[in-house]
Design an enzyme around this catalytic site. Structure first.
Site, short mmCIF file in Angstrom:
data_model
loop_
_atom_site.label_atom_id
_atom_site.label_comp_id
_atom_site.label_asym_id
_atom_site.label_seq_id
_atom_site.Cartn_x
_atom_site.Cartn_y
_atom_site.Cartn_z
N LYS A 1 -66.82 12.48 -36.15
CA LYS A 1 -66.96 11.02 -36.06
C LYS A 1 -65.69 10.37 -35.52
O LYS A 1 -64.58 10.76 -35.88
CB LYS A 1 -67.29 10.47 -37.46
CG LYS A 1 -67.52 8.99 -37.55
CD LYS A 1 -68.52 8.43 -36.59
CE LYS A 1 -69.90 9.04 -36.71
NZ LYS A 1 -70.80 8.64 -35.59
N ALA B 1 -74.55 16.13 -38.99
CA ALA B 1 -74.80 17.34 -38.20
C ALA B 1 -75.89 18.25 -38.78
O ALA B 1 -76.84 18.63 -38.08
CB ALA B 1 -73.49 18.11 -38.05
N ARG C 1 -79.50 13.26 -29.89
CA ARG C 1 -78.10 13.12 -30.30
C ARG C 1 -77.32 14.25 -29.61
O ARG C 1 -77.17 15.34 -30.15
CB ARG C 1 -77.93 13.26 -31.83
CG ARG C 1 -78.64 12.29 -32.74
CD ARG C 1 -78.07 10.87 -32.78
NE ARG C 1 -76.64 10.69 -32.95
CZ ARG C 1 -76.01 10.53 -34.10
NH1 ARG C 1 -76.66 10.57 -35.23
NH2 ARG C 1 -74.71 10.31 -34.15
N ASP D 1 -69.24 17.91 -35.85
CA ASP D 1 -70.52 17.84 -35.14
C ASP D 1 -70.66 18.94 -34.10
O ASP D 1 -71.75 19.39 -33.81
CB ASP D 1 -70.66 16.46 -34.52
CG ASP D 1 -70.74 15.42 -35.61
OD1 ASP D 1 -71.82 15.20 -36.15
OD2 ASP D 1 -69.68 14.88 -35.98
#
Ligand code: MRU
Length: 365
Positions: free
Chosen positions: A256, A55, A105, A245
């Site tokens: 994750k 992140a 992302r 994140d």
């Protein structure tokens, strides 16, 4: 942190040339290489292919990519470097690039935080964009160090700690989030043990966390992703610590894939479950975790395995039944009720207290 005695940031930008250098996380732990991104497209490529990942590092990379775009867009004859001089064409370009960076992302909140900050600064001048991107990288380190200071109070002599994925210094510009408390505790002379989940499918735990811990001389073992319940049932884990994140205002936390399962099991066994994050990972525009977009990555990450052969040449082999397809969600969302607390740069915050804070508000206790 240091590699072979030399201090490195995970990612940095030369303000004059605009070149962004980063530790190539795909090459680790087998070789230590620096990837150089000469323009914003290279930096976007590095984010998508996970040459840089995690992140905080993604946030810094996104900020640098946005600054590179301002440098590139303002170059050339008759083109200004201040907002008053920007042509419509340039403004369209900056906007287009911002969207391109943000698509690399989609789950990582720090990426959007950085593009917004650098984009707004860039509208003032190219110089401001560069300054802002560098400032964000410096802030990233300062926050991580502070998280480490607060979190180190939870680490005692003999602590046994489980972590998932890699939220170490590679996942930030330095120090990390989940591993920062461990690095500071180690500096304080504490002795403890870390279990690092391998973290399928890309094995950030087995490859990156293990490499970092080894580098810092912290005793650890890599464990299969599905060993968590067993370890906890055997009384082998004192607390779990992970990064994040993106976090919604109610404390629901995207991290994750596999994090959610660990949190449920920890609650079952009464084991504290901590999330270490800077406030820049919190998305106050979201009321709960159902609004967090979950990135889906290539099925190849699940179906294949990569590593060096006996000659050191990187190979990729298929390890799943030929003809079968795979589903590869990169993150899951852990509901706030499973989280004991957030270790932030402002101190330890309970999930129900999170909404009281914004980036500008000081911690009340
Ligand atoms: O897909 P990745 O490797 O970029 O995963 C993100 C993460 O690094 C983790 O989810 C981590 O625990 C959060 S922050 C460093």
């Amino acid at each position: 942190m240091k590699v072979a005695g030399k201090h490195y940031r995970t990612i940095w930008m030369d303000s004059k040339t605009g070149e962004v250098s980063m530790i190539d996380q795909n090459a680790l732990p087998f070789s230590f290489e620096i990837f150089i991104a000469r323009n914003y497209q290279d930096t976007c490529h590095a984010i998508v292919t996970m040459i840089t990942r995690g992140a905080g590092a993604i946030g810094a990379a996104a900020g640098f990519a946005m600054a590179q775009a301002f440098m590139e867009g303002a170059r050339g004859e008759g083109r200004g470097v201040n907002s008053a001089d920007y042509t419509l064409e340039q403004l369209f370009f900056f906007d287009k690039v911002r969207k391109e960076i943000e698509a690399t992302r989609p789950t990582a909140r720090n990426l959007f935080y950085a593009t917004e900050r650098v984009y707004n600064a860039g509208l003032i001048s190219v110089e401001s964009a560069i300054r802002e991107a560098q400032l964000l990288a410096d802030q990233n380190i300062a926050d991580a160090k502070q998280i480490g200071e607060y979190g180190s109070k939870l680490v005692h002599n003999g602590s046994r700690i489980l972590t998932h994925c890699n939220a170490g210094w590679l996942g930030f510009v330095d120090y990390g989030s989940a591993l920062a408390p461990l690095y500071i505790a180690k500096e304080q002379g504490k002795e403890f043990f870390v279990y690092a989940d391998e973290t399928r499918p890309r094995n950030q735990g087995a490859r990156l966390t293990a490499w970092e811990l080894q580098n810092e001389g912290i005793p650890h073992k890599i464990v299969p992703d599905n060993a968590g319940a067993y370890l906890m049932s055997q009384g082998l884990i004192d607390f779990v610590i992970v990064g994040a994140d993106r976090i919604a205002s109610n404390g629901d936390t995207a991290n994750k894939i596999g994090t959610f399962e660990k949190a449920i099991v920890a609650k079952e066994f009464g084991i504290p479950f901590y999330v270490a994050v800077p406030f820049s990972t919190i998305d106050f525009s979201l009321t709960d975790g159902s609004q967090i977009p979950i990135e889906e990555r290539s099925e190849d990450e699940v179906l294949t395995y990569s590593g060096p052969d006996s000659e050191g040449v990187m190979r990729t082999i298929r390890m799943a039944s030929p003809g079968s397809h795979a589903l590869n969600p990169a993150f899951d969302v852990t509901p706030a009720k499973f989280i004991t607390g957030f270790i932030t740069e402002k101190g330890l915050v309970k999930p129900e207290e999170l909404a009281d804070f914004s980036l500008d508000k000081p911690l009340k206790h």
